[in-house]
Design a protein around this motif. Structure first.
Motif, PDB file in Angstrom:
ATOM      1  N   GLN A   5       0.868  -1.172   0.000  1.00 25.72           N
ATOM      2  CA  GLN A   5       0.000   0.000   0.000  1.00 25.72           C
ATOM      3  C   GLN A   5       0.907   1.225   0.000  1.00 25.72           C
ATOM      4  O   GLN A   5       1.909   1.248   0.721  1.00 25.72           O
ATOM      5  N   THR A  46       5.768   0.510  10.999  1.00 22.94           N
ATOM      6  CA  THR A  46       4.542   0.317  10.207  1.00 22.94           C
ATOM      7  C   THR A  46       4.768   0.445   8.713  1.00 22.94           C
ATOM      8  O   THR A  46       3.882   0.104   7.927  1.00 22.94           O
ATOM      9  N   THR A  66       0.084  -3.389   4.720  1.00 21.29           N
ATOM     10  CA  THR A  66      -1.371  -3.423   4.890  1.00 21.29           C
ATOM     11  C   THR A  66      -1.916  -2.005   4.930  1.00 21.29           C
ATOM     12  O   THR A  66      -1.191  -1.055   5.243  1.00 21.29           O
ATOM     13  N   LEU A  67      -3.194  -1.878   4.646  1.00 24.07           N
ATOM     14  CA  LEU A  67      -3.839  -0.570   4.704  1.00 24.07           C
ATOM     15  C   LEU A  67      -3.806  -0.023   6.133  1.00 24.07           C
ATOM     16  O   LEU A  67      -3.601   1.175   6.336  1.00 24.07           O
ATOM     17  N   GLU A  68      -3.960  -0.890   7.124  1.00 23.09           N
ATOM     18  CA  GLU A  68      -3.906  -0.467   8.523  1.00 23.09           C
ATOM     19  C   GLU A  68      -2.532   0.108   8.878  1.00 23.09           C
ATOM     20  O   GLU A  68      -2.429   1.152   9.528  1.00 23.09           O
ATOM     21  N   GLN A  69      -1.470  -0.558   8.440  1.00 25.01           N
ATOM     22  CA  GLN A  69      -0.119  -0.050   8.692  1.00 25.01           C
ATOM     23  C   GLN A  69       0.118   1.267   7.963  1.00 25.01           C
ATOM     24  O   GLN A  69       0.765   2.171   8.488  1.00 25.01           O
ATOM     25  N   GLU A  71      -2.159   3.546   7.196  1.00 24.37           N
ATOM     26  CA  GLU A  71      -2.874   4.597   7.926  1.00 24.37           C
ATOM     27  C   GLU A  71      -2.135   4.980   9.209  1.00 24.37           C
ATOM     28  O   GLU A  71      -2.064   6.150   9.562  1.00 24.37           O
ATOM     29  N   ARG A  72      -1.579   3.996   9.894  1.00 24.98           N
ATOM     30  CA  ARG A  72      -0.825   4.262  11.130  1.00 24.98           C
ATOM     31  C   ARG A  72       0.419   5.091  10.822  1.00 24.98           C
ATOM     32  O   ARG A  72       0.736   6.040  11.537  1.00 24.98           O
ATOM     33  N   THR A  75      -0.529   8.627  10.191  1.00 28.96           N
ATOM     34  CA  THR A  75      -0.868   9.283  11.459  1.00 28.96           C
ATOM     35  C   THR A  75       0.392   9.672  12.224  1.00 28.96           C
ATOM     36  O   THR A  75       0.454  10.759  12.815  1.00 28.96           O
TER      37      THR A  75
END
Length: 96
Positions: A5, A46, A66-69, A71-72, A75
């Motif tokens: 990603q 991340t 991953t998309l979660e990583q 986004e983290r 942030t």
């Protein structure tokens, strides 16, 4: 095969090089970092962040598995720049 990603962030500022160096020096206390006045690479847990400073903006490309990583990582970058660039009213990178 695992996909990656990617997000590109842009912050218009005349102090791009200063912020790039400040971010890299800050992160270098705990994680792998390499940088100079106009480019840098930060190995966040991340994802990898590639930084580039021009006379008019700071660009950061974040790559994660991953998309979660992803986004983290975004942030993390935003929260640090919010502290470092508060005089310019920074709230978030322009992510795409």
């Amino acid at each position: 095969m695992q996909s990656t990603q990617t997000a590109l962030g842009r912050f218009p500022t005349l102090k791009a090089s200063a912020y790039l160096q400040q971010l890299c020096k800050h992160f270098a206390h705990k994680i792998p970092v390499s940088f100079n006045e106009t480019s840098g690479e930060v190995g966040l847990p991340t994802g990898t962040c590639t930084l580039s400073a021009s006379e008019s903006d700071l660009q950061i490309t974040v790559t994660a598995t991953t998309l979660e990583q992803l986004e983290r990582a975004k942030t993390i970058i935003d929260s640090h720049l919010e502290r470092f660039a508060f005089r310019e009213g920074f709230k978030t990178m322009h992510w795409s």
